[in-house]
Design a protein around this motif. Structure first.
Motif, PDB file in Angstrom:
ATOM      1  N   MET A 422     159.735  -5.135  45.856  1.00 40.41           N
ATOM      2  CA  MET A 422     160.015  -5.485  44.464  1.00 40.41           C
ATOM      3  C   MET A 422     159.011  -4.866  43.495  1.00 40.41           C
ATOM      4  SD  MET A 422     161.327  -9.457  44.559  1.00 40.41           S
ATOM      5  CE  MET A 422     159.908 -10.104  45.451  1.00 40.41           C
ATOM      6  N   THR A 423     157.833  -4.471  44.001  1.00 37.18           N
ATOM      7  CA  THR A 423     156.800  -3.922  43.117  1.00 37.18           C
ATOM      8  C   THR A 423     156.796  -2.402  43.073  1.00 37.18           C
ATOM      9  OG1 THR A 423     155.080  -3.760  44.838  1.00 37.18           O
ATOM     10  CG2 THR A 423     155.363  -5.900  43.749  1.00 37.18           C
ATOM     11  N   GLU A 424     157.610  -1.756  43.898  1.00 34.96           N
ATOM     12  CA  GLU A 424     157.524  -0.299  44.047  1.00 34.96           C
ATOM     13  C   GLU A 424     157.649   0.445  42.724  1.00 34.96           C
ATOM     14  OE1 GLU A 424     159.645   3.321  46.558  1.00 34.96           O
ATOM     15  OE2 GLU A 424     160.728   1.459  46.199  1.00 34.96           O
ATOM     16  N   SER A 425     158.611   0.061  41.908  1.00 37.00           N
ATOM     17  CA  SER A 425     158.886   0.798  40.672  1.00 37.00           C
ATOM     18  C   SER A 425     157.740   0.707  39.668  1.00 37.00           C
ATOM     19  CB  SER A 425     160.162   0.264  40.018  1.00 37.00           C
ATOM     20  OG  SER A 425     161.279   0.432  40.873  1.00 37.00           O
ATOM     21  N   PHE A 426     156.846  -0.228  39.843  1.00 38.87           N
ATOM     22  CA  PHE A 426     155.810  -0.459  38.837  1.00 38.87           C
ATOM     23  C   PHE A 426     154.501   0.275  39.134  1.00 38.87           C
ATOM     24  CE2 PHE A 426     158.608  -4.182  38.893  1.00 38.87           C
ATOM     25  CZ  PHE A 426     159.045  -4.167  37.579  1.00 38.87           C
ATOM     26  N   TRP A 427     154.289   0.735  40.382  1.00 37.60           N
ATOM     27  CA  TRP A 427     153.033   1.427  40.656  1.00 37.60           C
ATOM     28  C   TRP A 427     153.180   2.554  41.679  1.00 37.60           C
ATOM     29  CZ3 TRP A 427     150.248   1.389  45.381  1.00 37.60           C
ATOM     30  CH2 TRP A 427     150.787   0.575  46.371  1.00 37.60           C
ATOM     31  N   TYR A 428     153.928   2.321  42.753  1.00 39.05           N
ATOM     32  CA  TYR A 428     153.966   3.330  43.816  1.00 39.05           C
ATOM     33  C   TYR A 428     154.824   4.528  43.416  1.00 39.05           C
ATOM     34  CZ  TYR A 428     154.247   5.258  48.548  1.00 39.05           C
ATOM     35  OH  TYR A 428     154.176   6.071  49.644  1.00 39.05           O
ATOM     36  N   ARG A 429     156.005   4.265  42.855  1.00 40.19           N
ATOM     37  CA  ARG A 429     156.873   5.380  42.489  1.00 40.19           C
ATOM     38  C   ARG A 429     156.256   6.270  41.409  1.00 40.19           C
ATOM     39  NH1 ARG A 429     161.986   7.111  43.203  1.00 40.19           N
ATOM     40  NH2 ARG A 429     162.865   8.373  41.520  1.00 40.19           N
ATOM     41  N   PRO A 430     155.678   5.714  40.325  1.00 42.81           N
ATOM     42  CA  PRO A 430     155.026   6.597  39.345  1.00 42.81           C
ATOM     43  C   PRO A 430     153.914   7.434  39.961  1.00 42.81           C
ATOM     44  CG  PRO A 430     155.363   4.428  38.402  1.00 42.81           C
ATOM     45  CD  PRO A 430     155.695   4.300  39.857  1.00 42.81           C
ATOM     46  N   LEU A 431     153.167   6.837  40.898  1.00 42.39           N
ATOM     47  CA  LEU A 431     152.087   7.571  41.553  1.00 42.39           C
ATOM     48  C   LEU A 431     152.645   8.729  42.366  1.00 42.39           C
ATOM     49  CD1 LEU A 431     148.996   7.286  41.730  1.00 42.39           C
ATOM     50  CD2 LEU A 431     149.318   5.997  43.841  1.00 42.39           C
ATOM     51  N   MET A 432     153.708   8.468  43.137  1.00 42.77           N
ATOM     52  CA  MET A 432     154.345   9.520  43.918  1.00 42.77           C
ATOM     53  C   MET A 432     154.917  10.613  43.017  1.00 42.77           C
ATOM     54  SD  MET A 432     153.948   8.839  47.119  1.00 42.77           S
ATOM     55  CE  MET A 432     152.391   8.086  46.663  1.00 42.77           C
TER      56      MET A 432
END
Length: 472
Positions: A422-432
């Motif tokens: 549920m948190t992926e879109s808020f930190w991991y995806r932008p980083l990737m």
């Protein structure tokens, strides 16, 4: 921008539907009896090729575990790729090896390898061979192993791969059970992340799968679920699979030899070979297939720090660019059917250029907010919808794994997977997105970048070495 986003969302949703349908259909079937594959007279002998570079501390344990695999007939070819330590001497002493005197044909691939110094065989294990050659990188080492191999199929195996006990039976099952006239030239399976799990003697225990508490590792587990259980199942069903993991894949040797072996001037040699095989299939007007096995067949260590993960993702993106650029003639080319009109456009416009388009969106929104030209409520609604969709997609991938395979049996592990999804879109995806964009910039700059060092944790794997450790 909206049209692009809509197309991507529809494509991902279609892949999820295909994967769900396939797993639902197979869920009610009888448990797979891999012993039948082992006993089958149609199970072809295998050559296992293991490139080795500076692995004196763990090469012996690695080879011993591979010599004990659950498969009827195989040979093991270790390729010492110009190691600077005592990898060669350690192998010779541990397995009582002697130099092969008869002449070997090293020209079958049509491309030269770095000079071969010597070839050895073991007096204790008749199916164990060792090639000693000058350093040329992982792809060059695999090419040398292919030319020495005696059997019709070979397995490329990273030195740090932790095997499932039935790994070779699983990956060979589609080949053994192929229907008359069905020609399967490559097969690959799911790759799991071993960080946090219980590993002994080079194998992961059946009840030993554990989820690491490292946030970067947890997100990579979810990422692997989405890539393997959604993307590759759908692509494989349509014979559009362009990637067989370099950690563990089986190939029909005659096709690889005709294709010219592994490309040595790219960091994405595994994908490049698959694309070249597809190209050869279409040009020969063959119905040969490259398939994906949803069952986990091996486990590997994932990066645990931002620095190592950054190097890995920029390297992957450079490899993707190099592969797509080398085969750009296939894009929208009717001669290559679905590969040219579905697979190649997806990898070009979504995987390769996706980070650029996504960053452009961030910049345009920030610019619009600064100028006051953005409807804040509408923009916030769209952002919330996209974040929700991304989270649901990741949670769906976790659900598919739990529904189909149940490797993570502890409730605490599953709860953590769902929370992080549920948190992926808020930190991991932008980083990737930023890291992949930088990998694209590096690739466009045409500057040669090495593989970098993949820092390994001794607590994770007790088999050292990796394809990532190869220089150049």
């Amino acid at each position: 921008m909206l049209a692009y986003i809509a197309a991507v969302l529809l494509f991902y949703t279609a892949l999820f539907a295909v994967s769900f349908r396939k797993l639902r259909r197979e869920r009610g079937l009888k448990p797979i009896r891999y012993g039948d594959v082992l006993q089958s007279a149609f199970a072809p002998p295998l050559t296992i090729i293991v490139p080795a570079y500076n692995e004196e501390t763990g090469i012996v344990s690695s080879v011993r575990s591979l010599l004990g695999i659950n498969y009827r007939e195989f040979e093991l070819v270790v390729v010492n790729d110009g190691s600077r330590d005592s990898t060669l001497e350690t192998m010779i002493a541990a397995f009582d090896m002697r130099e092969v005197r008869h002449k070997i044909n090293w020209t079958r691939l049509g491309r030269p390898t770095m000079p071969i110094r010597a070839v050895y065989y073991s007096l204790r294990h008749p199916n164990l061979f060792l090639i000693d050659k000058e350093n040329g990188g992982k792809a060059d080492a695999l090419n040398a192993g292919i030319q020495l191999s005696r059997y019709p199929y070979f397995v490329s195996l990273d030195g740090d791969t932790v095997l499932d006990p039935d790994a070779f039976l699983k990956v060979m099952k589609p080949i053994v059970e192929a229907k008359p006239g069905e020609d399967i030239i490559a097969s690959g399976g799911s790759v799991g992340i071993a960080n946090g799990s219980d590993i002994a003697s080079g194998y992961l225990r059946e009840d030993g799968v554990r989820l690491s508490r490292n946030p970067f590792v947890v997100m990579q587990v979810i990422e692997y679920f989405r890539a393997f259980l959604m993307g590759r199942i759908g692509m494989s069903r349509l014979n559009l699979l362009l990637i067989v993991s370099g950690a563990f894949g089986v190939f029909r040797k005659d096709w690889v030899i005709e294709a010219g072996g592994y490309e040595t001037n790219t960091v994405g040699e595994d994908m490049e070979l698959i694309v070249r095989l597809h190209r050869l299939v279409k040009e020969r007007k063959s119905k040969a297939r490259i398939v994906y096995v949803p069952d986990p067949v091996c486990w590997t260590e994932a990066p645990e720090t931002a620095n190592v993960l950054y190097r890995q993702r920029t390297r992957w993106h450079r490899g993707l660019y190099e592969c797509l650029r080398a085969h750009r003639a296939m894009l929208f080319n009717p001669r290559y059917g679905g590969i040219g009109f579905v697979a190649m456009p997806y990898y070009v416009f979504v995987e390769l250029l996706g980070p650029l388009i996504e960053l452009l969106g961030y910049v345009l929104v920030a610019w619009g907010l600064w100028l006051g030209d953005v409807n804040v409520r509408y923009a916030a609604l769209l952002a919330a919808c996209m974040a929700l969709y991304g989270s649901l997609l990741s949670m769906g991938a976790v659900l598919l794994e739990e529904w189909g395979f149940r490797k993570y049996k502890r409730p605490a592990d599953l709860n953590r997977l769902f929370v992080f999804a549920m948190t992926e879109s808020f930190w991991y995806r932008p980083l990737m997105t930023v890291w992949r964009f930088w990998g694209l910039v590096q690739a466009l700059g045409r500057k040669k970048h090495g593989w970098g060092d993949m820092t390994r944790s001794a607590s994770v794997l007790n088999r050292p070495g990796s394809g990532n450790d190869f220089p150049g």
